[in-house]
Write a protein that holds these residues in place. Structure first.
Motif, PDB file in Angstrom:
ATOM      1  N   PRO A 166     -39.351  79.883  -4.660  1.00  0.00           N
ATOM      2  CA  PRO A 166     -40.566  80.271  -3.949  1.00  0.00           C
ATOM      3  C   PRO A 166     -41.243  79.065  -3.310  1.00  0.00           C
ATOM      4  O   PRO A 166     -40.886  77.919  -3.601  1.00  0.00           O
ATOM      5  N   PRO A 167     -42.192  79.322  -2.426  1.00  0.00           N
ATOM      6  CA  PRO A 167     -42.942  78.210  -1.835  1.00  0.00           C
ATOM      7  C   PRO A 167     -43.558  77.338  -2.921  1.00  0.00           C
ATOM      8  O   PRO A 167     -44.029  77.826  -3.938  1.00  0.00           O
ATOM      9  N   LYS A 168     -43.543  76.046  -2.698  1.00  0.00           N
ATOM     10  CA  LYS A 168     -43.998  75.098  -3.711  1.00  0.00           C
ATOM     11  C   LYS A 168     -45.522  75.070  -3.771  1.00  0.00           C
ATOM     12  O   LYS A 168     -46.204  75.131  -2.761  1.00  0.00           O
ATOM     13  N   THR A 169     -46.042  74.965  -4.993  1.00  0.00           N
ATOM     14  CA  THR A 169     -47.472  74.855  -5.207  1.00  0.00           C
ATOM     15  C   THR A 169     -47.911  73.423  -4.935  1.00  0.00           C
ATOM     16  O   THR A 169     -47.085  72.502  -4.903  1.00  0.00           O
ATOM     17  N   PRO A 170     -49.221  73.189  -4.775  1.00  0.00           N
ATOM     18  CA  PRO A 170     -49.692  71.806  -4.593  1.00  0.00           C
ATOM     19  C   PRO A 170     -49.275  70.892  -5.738  1.00  0.00           C
ATOM     20  O   PRO A 170     -48.934  69.724  -5.506  1.00  0.00           O
ATOM     21  N   ALA A 171     -49.290  71.414  -6.962  1.00  0.00           N
ATOM     22  CA  ALA A 171     -48.883  70.589  -8.104  1.00  0.00           C
ATOM     23  C   ALA A 171     -47.411  70.214  -8.004  1.00  0.00           C
ATOM     24  O   ALA A 171     -47.013  69.084  -8.331  1.00  0.00           O
ATOM     25  N   GLN A 172     -46.589  71.164  -7.558  1.00  0.00           N
ATOM     26  CA  GLN A 172     -45.173  70.862  -7.394  1.00  0.00           C
ATOM     27  C   GLN A 172     -44.935  69.857  -6.267  1.00  0.00           C
ATOM     28  O   GLN A 172     -44.101  68.956  -6.389  1.00  0.00           O
ATOM     29  N   GLU A 173     -45.663  70.029  -5.185  1.00  0.00           N
ATOM     30  CA  GLU A 173     -45.527  69.080  -4.077  1.00  0.00           C
ATOM     31  C   GLU A 173     -45.882  67.676  -4.546  1.00  0.00           C
ATOM     32  O   GLU A 173     -45.232  66.692  -4.168  1.00  0.00           O
ATOM     33  N   ALA A 174     -46.921  67.573  -5.375  1.00  0.00           N
ATOM     34  CA  ALA A 174     -47.313  66.259  -5.890  1.00  0.00           C
ATOM     35  C   ALA A 174     -46.232  65.676  -6.783  1.00  0.00           C
ATOM     36  O   ALA A 174     -45.927  64.471  -6.720  1.00  0.00           O
ATOM     37  N   ALA A 175     -45.614  66.523  -7.622  1.00  0.00           N
ATOM     38  CA  ALA A 175     -44.545  66.051  -8.498  1.00  0.00           C
ATOM     39  C   ALA A 175     -43.336  65.592  -7.699  1.00  0.00           C
ATOM     40  O   ALA A 175     -42.732  64.548  -7.995  1.00  0.00           O
ATOM     41  N   TRP A 201     -41.642  52.615 -19.361  1.00  0.00           N
ATOM     42  CA  TRP A 201     -42.199  53.923 -19.000  1.00  0.00           C
ATOM     43  C   TRP A 201     -41.414  54.617 -17.873  1.00  0.00           C
ATOM     44  O   TRP A 201     -41.617  55.794 -17.597  1.00  0.00           O
ATOM     45  N   LEU A 202     -40.494  53.900 -17.237  1.00  0.00           N
ATOM     46  CA  LEU A 202     -39.903  54.398 -15.987  1.00  0.00           C
ATOM     47  C   LEU A 202     -39.013  55.620 -16.214  1.00  0.00           C
ATOM     48  O   LEU A 202     -39.056  56.577 -15.432  1.00  0.00           O
ATOM     49  N   ARG A 203     -38.188  55.604 -17.260  1.00  0.00           N
ATOM     50  CA  ARG A 203     -37.296  56.734 -17.518  1.00  0.00           C
ATOM     51  C   ARG A 203     -38.098  58.024 -17.693  1.00  0.00           C
ATOM     52  O   ARG A 203     -37.807  59.045 -17.058  1.00  0.00           O
ATOM     53  N   ASP A 204     -39.111  57.980 -18.558  1.00  0.00           N
ATOM     54  CA  ASP A 204     -39.922  59.178 -18.790  1.00  0.00           C
ATOM     55  C   ASP A 204     -40.710  59.573 -17.551  1.00  0.00           C
ATOM     56  O   ASP A 204     -40.979  60.760 -17.319  1.00  0.00           O
ATOM     57  N   TYR A 205     -41.090  58.597 -16.751  1.00  0.00           N
ATOM     58  CA  TYR A 205     -41.848  58.871 -15.531  1.00  0.00           C
ATOM     59  C   TYR A 205     -41.021  59.696 -14.552  1.00  0.00           C
ATOM     60  O   TYR A 205     -41.507  60.692 -13.983  1.00  0.00           O
ATOM     61  N   LEU A 206     -39.765  59.303 -14.349  1.00  0.00           N
ATOM     62  CA  LEU A 206     -38.901  60.026 -13.423  1.00  0.00           C
ATOM     63  C   LEU A 206     -38.564  61.417 -13.947  1.00  0.00           C
ATOM     64  O   LEU A 206     -38.663  62.412 -13.220  1.00  0.00           O
ATOM     65  N   ILE A 207     -38.143  61.485 -15.199  1.00  0.00           N
ATOM     66  CA  ILE A 207     -37.794  62.782 -15.778  1.00  0.00           C
ATOM     67  C   ILE A 207     -39.034  63.669 -15.856  1.00  0.00           C
ATOM     68  O   ILE A 207     -38.960  64.887 -15.644  1.00  0.00           O
ATOM     69  N   GLY A 208     -40.193  63.067 -16.131  1.00  0.00           N
ATOM     70  CA  GLY A 208     -41.436  63.832 -16.185  1.00  0.00           C
ATOM     71  C   GLY A 208     -41.790  64.463 -14.854  1.00  0.00           C
ATOM     72  O   GLY A 208     -42.349  65.562 -14.804  1.00  0.00           O
ATOM     73  N   ALA A 209     -41.461  63.791 -13.758  1.00  0.00           N
ATOM     74  CA  ALA A 209     -41.729  64.368 -12.435  1.00  0.00           C
ATOM     75  C   ALA A 209     -40.906  65.630 -12.231  1.00  0.00           C
ATOM     76  O   ALA A 209     -41.378  66.608 -11.632  1.00  0.00           O
ATOM     77  N   VAL A 210     -39.671  65.642 -12.737  1.00  0.00           N
ATOM     78  CA  VAL A 210     -38.829  66.825 -12.620  1.00  0.00           C
ATOM     79  C   VAL A 210     -39.382  67.966 -13.461  1.00  0.00           C
ATOM     80  O   VAL A 210     -39.476  69.113 -13.021  1.00  0.00           O
ATOM     81  N   THR A 211     -39.760  67.673 -14.703  1.00  0.00           N
ATOM     82  CA  THR A 211     -40.277  68.725 -15.581  1.00  0.00           C
ATOM     83  C   THR A 211     -41.648  69.221 -15.107  1.00  0.00           C
ATOM     84  O   THR A 211     -41.970  70.398 -15.275  1.00  0.00           O
ATOM     85  N   ASP A 212     -42.449  68.351 -14.516  1.00  0.00           N
ATOM     86  CA  ASP A 212     -43.727  68.795 -13.948  1.00  0.00           C
ATOM     87  C   ASP A 212     -43.484  69.782 -12.811  1.00  0.00           C
ATOM     88  O   ASP A 212     -44.219  70.763 -12.651  1.00  0.00           O
ATOM     89  N   TYR A 213     -42.460  69.511 -12.027  1.00  0.00           N
ATOM     90  CA  TYR A 213     -42.089  70.443 -10.959  1.00  0.00           C
ATOM     91  C   TYR A 213     -41.711  71.800 -11.555  1.00  0.00           C
ATOM     92  O   TYR A 213     -42.130  72.849 -11.060  1.00  0.00           O
ATOM     93  N   ALA A 227     -30.122  72.408  -3.372  1.00  0.00           N
ATOM     94  CA  ALA A 227     -30.336  73.840  -3.164  1.00  0.00           C
ATOM     95  C   ALA A 227     -30.579  74.554  -4.479  1.00  0.00           C
ATOM     96  O   ALA A 227     -31.331  75.524  -4.558  1.00  0.00           O
ATOM     97  N   LEU A 228     -29.964  74.054  -5.560  1.00  0.00           N
ATOM     98  CA  LEU A 228     -30.105  74.699  -6.858  1.00  0.00           C
ATOM     99  C   LEU A 228     -31.475  74.451  -7.465  1.00  0.00           C
ATOM    100  O   LEU A 228     -32.164  75.382  -7.887  1.00  0.00           O
ATOM    101  N   VAL A 229     -31.893  73.190  -7.556  1.00  0.00           N
ATOM    102  CA  VAL A 229     -33.121  72.871  -8.281  1.00  0.00           C
ATOM    103  C   VAL A 229     -34.279  72.512  -7.364  1.00  0.00           C
ATOM    104  O   VAL A 229     -35.390  72.271  -7.828  1.00  0.00           O
ATOM    105  N   GLY A 230     -34.027  72.485  -6.057  1.00  0.00           N
ATOM    106  CA  GLY A 230     -35.113  72.177  -5.137  1.00  0.00           C
ATOM    107  C   GLY A 230     -35.495  70.717  -5.120  1.00  0.00           C
ATOM    108  O   GLY A 230     -36.579  70.358  -4.689  1.00  0.00           O
TER     109      GLY A 230
END
Length: 445
Positions: A288-297, A235-247, A350-353
């Motif tokens: 833009p300023p990060k949302t709570p969901a983004q901060e969690a991701a 599950w680890l690969r999808d977990y890491l990539i999923g955190a990026v896409t959730d952001y 700087a590009l993707v935060g």
């Protein structure tokens, strides 16, 4: 419709884009600097699939790599990497019950790293790019979108082109620094392919006072350990990539925020200079300023990267403790390099935060080592059975307290073992939930 024609209404009047198109002058039909700007963008705005022109981004990255010698590894160098990975896997067998995850090995040039890792970079970057490009139009009031449609399309292409250029520059810079396929903690290469970028490995070895052979072997150990973890923790690969896409999914552009940033950043911008216009992105115009969901991701990603790197650090340290006198020195050199980061990582952040380097590698390594000392390798590696079992940020704050109550299981006599086995056999039938630990021989001490 021309923004430079005073007889025509400006569809962006009173919006965040009014000042931008004022700076661009007659870009859409009249004379002015904007025309030169879009002429520069033309090559990047050719038809392509997705939000980014990856062909253009790849060309820019290769141009950056070509600024310095980038020889293709010889067959002898490829064999050297294969031998180092084979020895590394043998040593790692004594440090973890996870079986080898290596199926192939490779010695890469920097250009080959770009080609081999681009499929994963697409997955990581495109959601963020798509949201940013679409957000240009979404930032406008709904009643203005219809009249501004044609210009918005061009602006969206321009933003996508600038981002493609920035991605290419970032990847080109990273290619000049990365040491292995898994060097940034994310699984960038093909599963099971352990690879070293030898030109960068040689540069890293300079000044360390350690033989290049030891450096190659140590980095092969780290690469092989990464491959083991990703191969055995499904599950680890999808977990890491999923955190990026959730952001990326949580990214929202706010019209008033964009307008305020434009007013700050457009001062001194030369619309005829593409690099000058790129500073809009570099300066955080679409960050833009990060949302709570983004901060969690982002928090989830940062902690997971630290845990991955900490596990690799701890396991490699265990495997080399009695075999490699220079391992401690190399371990510290890698830790400092990862903690400090470099210009390439800063450019990409700087590009993707997103920060590609784990901030808490030492804490994570201490946590894994402490758990092994108390409970053994099986307990340490068993934490990876499910993401819900992973240590939290609070655990990293006090790494030696993670499962402090856990101790190594006591040795059972033959009679006690038979008694416990009878209890198990006489108990309720059915599998135990969550028992998906990896198969393999019992780990040795």
């Amino acid at each position: 419709m021309s923004t430079g024609d005073s007889d025509q209404p400006n569809p962006f009047k009173g919006t965040p884009f009014e000042q931008l198109f004022g700076a661009l002058g007659g870009a859409f039909g009249g004379p002015g600097g904007g025309q030169a700007f879009f002429q520069q963008l033309q090559s990047l705005m050719q038809p392509h699939d997705g939000p980014l022109n990856w062909q253009a981004a790849g060309d820019i990255a290769r141009q950056a790599v070509a600024q310095e010698p980038d020889p293709f590894p010889t067959s002898r160098e490829s064999d050297r990497v294969a031998d180092a990975v084979q020895l590394a896997d043998h040593w790692l067998d004594t440090a973890t019950a996870f079986p080898s995850g290596v199926t192939t090995t490779a010695a890469w040039s920097r250009a080959e790293w770009l080609v081999e890792t681009q499929p994963v970079w697409k997955v990581l970057v495109e959601p963020i790019a798509a949201t940013s490009v679409a957000g240009v139009g979404n930032a406008l009031p709904e009643e203005m979108r219809a009249t501004a449609g044609p210009i918005l399309g061009i602006l969206g292409q321009a933003v996508g082109a600038m981002m493609a250029s920035q991605v290419g520059q970032g990847l080109g810079a990273l290619a000049g620094e990365v040491l292995t396929a898994s060097d940034v903690g994310l699984p960038l290469g093909a599963p099971g392919k352990a690879a070293l970028v030898l030109t960068n490995v040689r540069a890293f070895a300079e000044g360390l006072g350690v033989s290049e052979e030891d450096v190659v072997l140590y980095l092969a150990l780290r690469e092989a350990a990464h491959q083991r973890l990703f191969a055995n923790v499904s599950w680890l690969r999808d977990y890491l990539i999923g955190a990026v896409t959730d952001y990326a999914r949580g990214l929202e552009l706010n019209a008033s925020q964009i307008q305020e940033r434009m007013q700050e950043q457009l001062r001194g911008i030369d619309p005829s200079n593409l690099e000058s216009m790129q500073s809009l992105l570099e300066g955080g115009l679409f960050d833009p300023p990060k949302t709570p969901a983004q901060e969690a991701a982002l928090s989830r990603l940062e902690i997971a990267l630290a845990l991955v790197e900490g596990w690799v650090d701890e396991v490699v340290g265990q495997a080399t403790a009695q075999r490699m006198p220079t391992a401690a020195q190399l371990r510290e050199a890698v830790r400092r390099r990862r903690a400090a980061g470099g210009p390439a990582e800063q450019t990409f952040a700087a590009l993707v935060g997103l920060e590609l380097r784990p901030r808490r590698l030492r804490d994570a390594s201490t946590l894994w080592g402490g758990l092994r000392a108390r409970s053994g390798e099986e307990a340490r590696d068993g934490v990876w059975m499910h993401p819900d079992l992973l240590p939290t940020a609070a655990d990293l704050d006090d790494p030696l307290s993670f499962r402090a109550e856990a101790t190594a299981p006591e040795e059972l006599s033959a009679e006690d073992f038979d008694a416990e086995l009878r209890k198990l056999l006489d108990g309720p039938a059915g599998p135990t939930d969550g028992d998906d630990s990896p198969a393999g021989d019992e780990p040795t001490a």
